[in-house]
Enzyme design. Structure first.
Site, mmCIF file in Angstrom:
data_model
loop_
_atom_site.group_PDB
_atom_site.id
_atom_site.type_symbol
_atom_site.label_atom_id
_atom_site.label_comp_id
_atom_site.label_asym_id
_atom_site.label_seq_id
_atom_site.Cartn_x
_atom_site.Cartn_y
_atom_site.Cartn_z
ATOM 1 N N ARG A 271 -75.241 -25.574 73.835
ATOM 2 C CA ARG A 271 -74.165 -24.641 74.197
ATOM 3 C C ARG A 271 -73.029 -24.838 73.205
ATOM 4 N NH1 ARG A 271 -70.958 -26.977 78.483
ATOM 5 N NH2 ARG A 271 -69.383 -27.096 76.878
ATOM 6 N N HIS A 275 -67.739 -24.299 78.138
ATOM 7 C CA HIS A 275 -68.547 -24.019 79.337
ATOM 8 C C HIS A 275 -68.233 -22.611 79.860
ATOM 9 C CE1 HIS A 275 -70.541 -24.364 83.143
ATOM 10 N NE2 HIS A 275 -69.410 -24.114 83.757
ATOM 11 N N TYR A 284 -64.524 -33.594 75.489
ATOM 12 C CA TYR A 284 -65.684 -34.430 75.832
ATOM 13 C C TYR A 284 -66.809 -34.416 74.801
ATOM 14 C CZ TYR A 284 -67.238 -29.899 77.756
ATOM 15 O OH TYR A 284 -67.553 -28.586 77.926
HETATM 16 C C1 LIG Z 1 -74.214 -26.053 93.559
HETATM 17 C C2 LIG Z 1 -73.113 -26.072 92.539
HETATM 18 N N1 LIG Z 1 -72.511 -27.226 92.228
HETATM 19 C C3 LIG Z 1 -71.531 -27.245 91.296
HETATM 20 C C4 LIG Z 1 -71.153 -26.092 90.669
HETATM 21 C C5 LIG Z 1 -70.057 -26.127 89.617
HETATM 22 N N2 LIG Z 1 -70.700 -25.866 88.323
HETATM 23 C C6 LIG Z 1 -70.618 -24.655 87.743
HETATM 24 S S1 LIG Z 1 -71.502 -24.588 86.327
HETATM 25 C C7 LIG Z 1 -71.935 -26.202 86.443
HETATM 26 C C8 LIG Z 1 -72.778 -26.857 85.393
HETATM 27 C C9 LIG Z 1 -73.984 -26.080 85.084
HETATM 28 O O1 LIG Z 1 -74.711 -26.753 84.116
HETATM 29 P P1 LIG Z 1 -76.137 -26.281 83.718
HETATM 30 O O2 LIG Z 1 -76.965 -26.000 84.912
HETATM 31 O O3 LIG Z 1 -76.669 -27.284 82.765
HETATM 32 O O4 LIG Z 1 -75.902 -24.898 82.975
HETATM 33 P P2 LIG Z 1 -74.955 -24.596 81.711
HETATM 34 O O5 LIG Z 1 -73.647 -24.151 82.291
HETATM 35 O O6 LIG Z 1 -74.853 -25.849 80.924
HETATM 36 O O7 LIG Z 1 -75.622 -23.528 80.941
HETATM 37 C C10 LIG Z 1 -71.422 -26.777 87.606
HETATM 38 C C11 LIG Z 1 -71.638 -28.183 88.005
HETATM 39 C C12 LIG Z 1 -71.809 -24.898 91.036
HETATM 40 N N3 LIG Z 1 -71.508 -23.739 90.457
HETATM 41 N N4 LIG Z 1 -72.791 -24.915 91.949
#
Ligand SMILES: Cc1ncc(C[n+]2csc(CCOP(=O)(O)OP(=O)(O)O)c2C)c(N)n1
Length: 385
Positions: A271, A275, A284
């Site tokens: 990525r 975020h 980070y």
């Molecule tokens: C169940 C849940 N826990 C926490 C969050 C907060 N949150 C939003 S995005 C994210 C990280 C997502 O990471 P990943 O699945 O690796 O996808 P990326 O954003 O890196 O593409 C988190 C923890 C959420 N949306 N849903």
């Protein structure tokens, strides 16, 4: 009660007590085009010259969408924005392997997969503008974004199971991030997909981070692909910045899924952007790390391939750039022209009839607005669809 005292831990334990360990596993990362652009002719997919060129166009559209979407948000014209920059190979390669009758259950970063599946760019922009009924994903076999990460995995399994019971020639396709593989919903959904032999492909964009949390701190597993084994499924690990490798991997996963063998595909990628537009990734991760992945850019790698394979001559890059820019501008205009929403629709859009609990919330909100007419002005200031 057993009164007998337990033995002390023995001084020596039978060395024949065995175990399996991930160190015994070999999980290869499948590639067609190397990071330097050289490629394996044996592995080239059976595509026409036009289709090879189309892949480039889609990746450029995704890149344009990410760059311009981020700017739109900065100017206050989108509520938030989630960029897929760096993940174009995974987003486009997977989308190209699907068929119209398949259902896509997306996570927020994979807009291009949805555009390829028939969703309008206008509706994706409306979604990030906060227009509730854009969640309907009209006109395409696309389910709403899994904002609660991993929450869609049991739904994908259920949808795949329904397709199987109906005898349909389609699969349920999930896109998800590496962070989603650490949720309870993921484990439950994957477990049942394995048990019920559903026609589903779980496509994980391992982009190395879940917000600020690096992959190694989120799971002790060396790879996402190996997690498939715990559910009795096959896992495929693929270079996510190699669009042709992703296309081959997902086409193969789809073929197996249709035959009753669901597959977990891990696309290894990065990525490159924040975020979301509310994140500051410099807090980070290092510039060196980001630059290292910039050198593995999926578009540049694919361009090198197209040139070497003799497909670049047919591409008018300037014309494609103009075309995708115009496509984006037209979508923004269409979003701007979208009719104003009234407050009720925020509550009414998802159910055919408002359930009592939702009606109660709506009535409470409507009464609140009556008591606080000044809030109308605030609502007026919300970005319109
Ligand atoms: C169940 C849940 N826990 C926490 C969050 C907060 N949150 C939003 S995005 C994210 C990280 C997502 O990471 P990943 O699945 O690796 O996808 P990326 O954003 O890196 O593409 C988190 C923890 C959420 N949306 N849903």
């Amino acid at each position: 009660m057993n009164e007998a005292p337990r033995p002390e831990p023995p001084g020596s334990i039978d060395p024949e007590v065995g175990s399996i360990s991930q160190a015994d596993l070999t999980v290869d990362t499948y590639q067609v085009i190397d990071a330097d652009g050289s490629y394996d002719t044996e592995r080239l997919p059976d595509l026409t010259e036009e289709q090879f060129q189309d892949l480039y166009r889609w990746m450029l559209l995704q890149r344009t969408y990410d760059e311009r979407g981020t700017k739109l948000q900065r100017r206050g014209r989108l509520g938030t924005f989630v960029s897929g920059k760096g993940q174009e190979g995974a987003i486009v390669g997977s989308g190209f392997a699907l068929q119209d009758q398949d259902w896509v259950f997306p996570y927020g970063r994979a807009a291009g997969t949805l555009l390829m599946h028939g969703l309008s760019l206008r509706d994706i922009l409306l979604y990030w503008r906060g227009v509730e009924d854009a969640s309907r994903m009209k006109g395409a076999n696309v389910y709403g974004f899994a904002i609660s990460i991993g929450s869609h995995i049991p739904v994908v399994t259920g949808a795949g199971w329904a397709m199987k019971l109906d005898g349909r020639d389609s699969i349920a396709f999930a896109s998800l991030g590496d962070g989603a593989t650490s949720t309870g919903a993921f484990h439950e959904g994957m477990n049942f997909a394995g048990v019920l032999d559903v026609p589903a492909v779980f496509f994980c964009h391992n982009n190395q981070y879940a917000i600020s949390l690096p992959f190694e701190k989120q799971t002790a597993a060396d790879t996402v692909a190996q997690k498939a084994l715990a559910y009795g499924m096959d896992g495929i690990r693929v270079d996510g910045n190699d669009v042709l490798a992703v296309y081959n991997a997902v086409a193969e996963a789809r073929r197996r899924a249709l035959a009753g063998d669901p597959v977990l595909v891990e696309a290894v990628t990065y990525r490159r952007a924040a975020h979301t537009t509310s994140d500051d990734p410099t807090r980070y991760r290092s510039d060196e790390e980001v630059e290292d992945w910039e050198r593995r850019d999926p578009l540049e790698r694919y361009e090198t391939f197209l040139r070497d394979a003799g497909f670049w001559e047919g591409i008018d890059e300037e014309a494609i750039r103009e075309e995708v820019e115009a496509e984006f501008s037209a979508a923004v205009d269409a979003a701007d022209a979208f009719e104003e929403r009234n407050v009720e629709e925020m509550f009414a859009y998802i159910h055919e009839e408002m359930p009592p609990e939702v009606r109660r919330q709506y009535e409470e909100y409507a009464a609140f607005l009556e008591d606080h007419p000044e809030m109308d002005d605030y609502i007026e200031q919300r970005p319109k669809g």
